[in-house]
Design a protein around this motif. Structure first.
Motif, PDB file in Angstrom:
ATOM      1  N   UNK A  28       0.837  -1.211   0.000  1.00 20.63           N
ATOM      2  CA  UNK A  28       0.000   0.000   0.000  1.00 20.63           C
ATOM      3  C   UNK A  28       0.867   1.254   0.000  1.00 20.63           C
ATOM      4  N   UNK A  29       1.869   1.278   0.868  1.00 21.08           N
ATOM      5  CA  UNK A  29       2.672   2.503   0.983  1.00 21.08           C
ATOM      6  C   UNK A  29       3.532   2.707  -0.267  1.00 21.08           C
ATOM      7  N   UNK A  30       4.072   1.624  -0.834  1.00 18.40           N
ATOM      8  CA  UNK A  30       4.852   1.754  -2.076  1.00 18.40           C
ATOM      9  C   UNK A  30       3.993   2.360  -3.185  1.00 18.40           C
ATOM     10  N   UNK A  31       2.772   1.826  -3.341  1.00 16.10           N
ATOM     11  CA  UNK A  31       1.902   2.316  -4.411  1.00 16.10           C
ATOM     12  C   UNK A  31       1.526   3.771  -4.157  1.00 16.10           C
ATOM     13  N   UNK A  32       1.250   4.113  -2.887  1.00 12.75           N
ATOM     14  CA  UNK A  32       0.876   5.501  -2.564  1.00 12.75           C
ATOM     15  C   UNK A  32       2.002   6.451  -2.953  1.00 12.75           C
ATOM     16  N   UNK A  33       3.239   6.082  -2.622  1.00 14.06           N
ATOM     17  CA  UNK A  33       4.387   6.951  -2.931  1.00 14.06           C
ATOM     18  C   UNK A  33       4.592   7.048  -4.451  1.00 14.06           C
ATOM     19  N   UNK A  34       4.493   5.921  -5.132  1.00  7.45           N
ATOM     20  CA  UNK A  34       4.664   5.953  -6.600  1.00  7.45           C
ATOM     21  C   UNK A  34       3.635   6.875  -7.251  1.00  7.45           C
ATOM     22  N   UNK A  35       2.366   6.746  -6.825  1.00  6.37           N
ATOM     23  CA  UNK A  35       1.317   7.574  -7.429  1.00  6.37           C
ATOM     24  C   UNK A  35       1.456   9.045  -7.049  1.00  6.37           C
ATOM     25  N   UNK A  36       1.865   9.287  -5.822  1.00  5.04           N
ATOM     26  CA  UNK A  36       2.038  10.662  -5.351  1.00  5.04           C
ATOM     27  C   UNK A  36       3.154  11.354  -6.141  1.00  5.04           C
ATOM     28  N   UNK A  37       4.273  10.666  -6.323  1.00  8.68           N
ATOM     29  CA  UNK A  37       5.377  11.236  -7.094  1.00  8.68           C
ATOM     30  C   UNK A  37       4.965  11.422  -8.562  1.00  8.68           C
ATOM     31  N   UNK A  38       4.239  10.443  -9.107  1.00 10.86           N
ATOM     32  CA  UNK A  38       3.794  10.541 -10.512  1.00 10.86           C
ATOM     33  C   UNK A  38       2.840  11.714 -10.694  1.00 10.86           C
ATOM     34  N   UNK A  39       1.994  11.932  -9.674  1.00  7.86           N
ATOM     35  CA  UNK A  39       1.050  13.055  -9.708  1.00  7.86           C
ATOM     36  C   UNK A  39       1.811  14.391  -9.747  1.00  7.86           C
ATOM     37  N   UNK A  40       2.810  14.537  -8.872  1.00  5.57           N
ATOM     38  CA  UNK A  40       3.585  15.778  -8.833  1.00  5.57           C
ATOM     39  C   UNK A  40       4.281  16.014 -10.176  1.00  5.57           C
ATOM     40  N   UNK A  41       4.794  14.950 -10.776  1.00  5.99           N
ATOM     41  CA  UNK A  41       5.465  15.071 -12.085  1.00  5.99           C
ATOM     42  C   UNK A  41       4.454  15.421 -13.168  1.00  5.99           C
ATOM     43  N   UNK A  42       3.294  14.768 -13.136  1.00  6.25           N
ATOM     44  CA  UNK A  42       2.296  15.005 -14.179  1.00  6.25           C
ATOM     45  C   UNK A  42       1.848  16.459 -14.217  1.00  6.25           C
ATOM     46  N   UNK A  43       1.529  17.019 -13.049  1.00 11.87           N
ATOM     47  CA  UNK A  43       1.019  18.413 -13.044  1.00 11.87           C
ATOM     48  C   UNK A  43       2.162  19.426 -12.882  1.00 11.87           C
ATOM     49  N   UNK A  44       3.404  18.954 -12.777  1.00 12.17           N
ATOM     50  CA  UNK A  44       4.562  19.824 -12.520  1.00 12.17           C
ATOM     51  C   UNK A  44       4.258  20.789 -11.380  1.00 12.17           C
ATOM     52  N   UNK A  45       3.936  20.196 -10.238  1.00 12.72           N
ATOM     53  CA  UNK A  45       3.511  20.960  -9.063  1.00 12.72           C
ATOM     54  C   UNK A  45       4.561  22.007  -8.683  1.00 12.72           C
ATOM     55  N   UNK A  46       4.124  23.280  -8.572  1.00 11.79           N
ATOM     56  CA  UNK A  46       5.079  24.329  -8.191  1.00 11.79           C
ATOM     57  C   UNK A  46       5.244  24.350  -6.673  1.00 11.79           C
ATOM     58  N   UNK A  47       6.253  25.069  -6.198  1.00 17.79           N
ATOM     59  CA  UNK A  47       6.484  25.136  -4.754  1.00 17.79           C
ATOM     60  C   UNK A  47       5.326  25.817  -4.033  1.00 17.79           C
ATOM     61  N   UNK A  48       4.787  26.869  -4.653  1.00 21.97           N
ATOM     62  CA  UNK A  48       3.631  27.554  -4.054  1.00 21.97           C
ATOM     63  C   UNK A  48       2.431  26.632  -3.948  1.00 21.97           C
ATOM     64  N   UNK A  49       2.173  25.912  -5.040  1.00 20.66           N
ATOM     65  CA  UNK A  49       1.028  24.989  -5.042  1.00 20.66           C
ATOM     66  C   UNK A  49       1.205  23.889  -3.996  1.00 20.66           C
ATOM     67  N   UNK A  50       2.435  23.437  -3.859  1.00 19.23           N
ATOM     68  CA  UNK A  50       2.711  22.396  -2.873  1.00 19.23           C
ATOM     69  C   UNK A  50       2.440  22.911  -1.460  1.00 19.23           C
ATOM     70  N   UNK A  51       2.860  24.169  -1.190  1.00 22.91           N
ATOM     71  CA  UNK A  51       2.600  24.738   0.151  1.00 22.91           C
ATOM     72  C   UNK A  51       1.105  24.876   0.403  1.00 22.91           C
ATOM     73  N   UNK A  52       0.375  25.287  -0.618  1.00 21.95           N
ATOM     74  CA  UNK A  52      -1.090  25.384  -0.465  1.00 21.95           C
ATOM     75  C   UNK A  52      -1.707  24.017  -0.159  1.00 21.95           C
TER      76      UNK A  52
END
Ligand SMILES: [Fe+2]
Length: 313
Positions: A28-52
């Motif tokens: 469960x935790x491996x999949x959560x981390x993989x998807x979370x990282x893939x999500x950040x890459x997909x939307x190119x999450x900015x630092x401001x957006x991440x703080x929000x």
């Protein structure tokens, strides 16, 4: 591991997660981390957006207390809770199911009521409903001696625990199925009601121009040893918000055929004006009988909660 580039961060984290001993938790935790990282890459999450995003998650926790869980409210508002329900019922998501979410208003120890009895325990004006329900197993055979908990909101849209004008345990009762797997009871027509929008979930709903209403429904919980505890809600077929439930709970199988009767003799002599009837069949599956932790334990003191109602724009 010393990180050389952005890709390697995922590798480094996943490699540490391998240290978790429990294989299911590791998965469960491996999949959560993989998807979370893939999500950040997909939307190119900015630092401001991440703080929000971090502040939004923190506010979910700050808004949560003994009587309210903002995290659960968000999970419904993004359709995660109904997804989890459908994945785990109906032969693990393969067939239609009468299972649904628990919601925040179930109370333990509702009054034992005889079949045919009323769960209206203090004056609660509104059209009467006469409910007949049957519990069957996956082979279509009736399940006798199952405990069936029932609870619902008043015609004004308040559960008794939210409303000092209602008696303790009003519109709540616990029935037992007879030899044919049937229960029957009398109550009053519930109303739909808004979910609270004074926290981060409210901001999220407003952002989408959604309303915050749940369509009117009766809650059921069916408990019998040898069967997976069956939690359900049966929605009123004439509710204007059936298609736009803020918690995405309405499935085709759970739209009840509530029939309105006018100028027709009711099953009880004291009924005046139009009344409703509902016949409904639940299918329960083999599994472990287990009661959930009650989300609330008592009636709230003080005034009725007054919740804001948002319009769909
Ligand atoms: Fe409800």
């Amino acid at each position: 591991m010393i990180i050389e580039n952005q890709q390697q961060i995922t590798e480094a984290v996943l490699s540490e997660i391998q240290r978790i001993k429990d294989p299911r938790l590791r998965e469960i935790i491996s999949a959560a981390v993989r998807h979370l990282h893939a999500f950040a890459r997909e939307v190119k999450l900015t630092e401001d957006e991440f703080r929000q995003a971090c502040s939004f998650v923190a506010r979910l926790g700050q808004k949560t207390n003994e009587n309210h869980n903002e995290v659960v409210l968000l999970c419904g508002s993004v359709g995660l809770s109904p997804l989890i329900c459908l994945l785990n019922n109906g032969n693990n998501g393969q067939t239609e199911t009468t299972a649904n979410m628990l919601g925040p208003f179930w109370r333990m120890d509702s009054p034992r009521t005889e079949n045919g009895g009323s769960i209206v325990r203090s004056p609660t004006p509104g059209p009467s409903i006469f409910v007949r329900a049957q519990v069957k197993d996956t082979r279509g055979l009736p399940v006798a001696d199952a405990e069936v908990d029932v609870w619902h909101s008043s015609p004004e849209g308040f559960y008794e625990n939210q409303d000092p004008t209602q008696a303790n345990m009003n519109l709540r009762g616990k029935f037992k199925t007879d030899i044919d797997g049937r229960i029957s009871f009398r109550t009053v027509r519930p109303s739909g009601y808004p979910i609270p929008v004074d926290g981060p979930v409210g901001d999220f709903i407003r952002l989408q121009g959604r309303h915050n209403m749940r369509p009117a429904h009766l809650h059921f919980m069916i408990f019998k040893e040898g069967y997976k505890t069956h939690i359900s809600q049966v929605y009123m077929n004439d509710d204007v918000n059936l298609e736009t439930d803020v918690q995405f709970g309405v499935t085709r199988a759970l739209v009840g055929n509530y029939i309105r009767h006018e100028n027709e003799a009711a099953p009880a002599a004291d009924v005046t004006g139009p009344w409703y009837s509902l016949d409904f069949t639940f299918t329960i599956e083999p599994g472990v009988a287990k009661l959930p932790r009650p989300p609330i334990t008592a009636k709230a003191d003080g005034d009725r909660v007054q919740l804001e109602i948002l319009k769909r724009t």
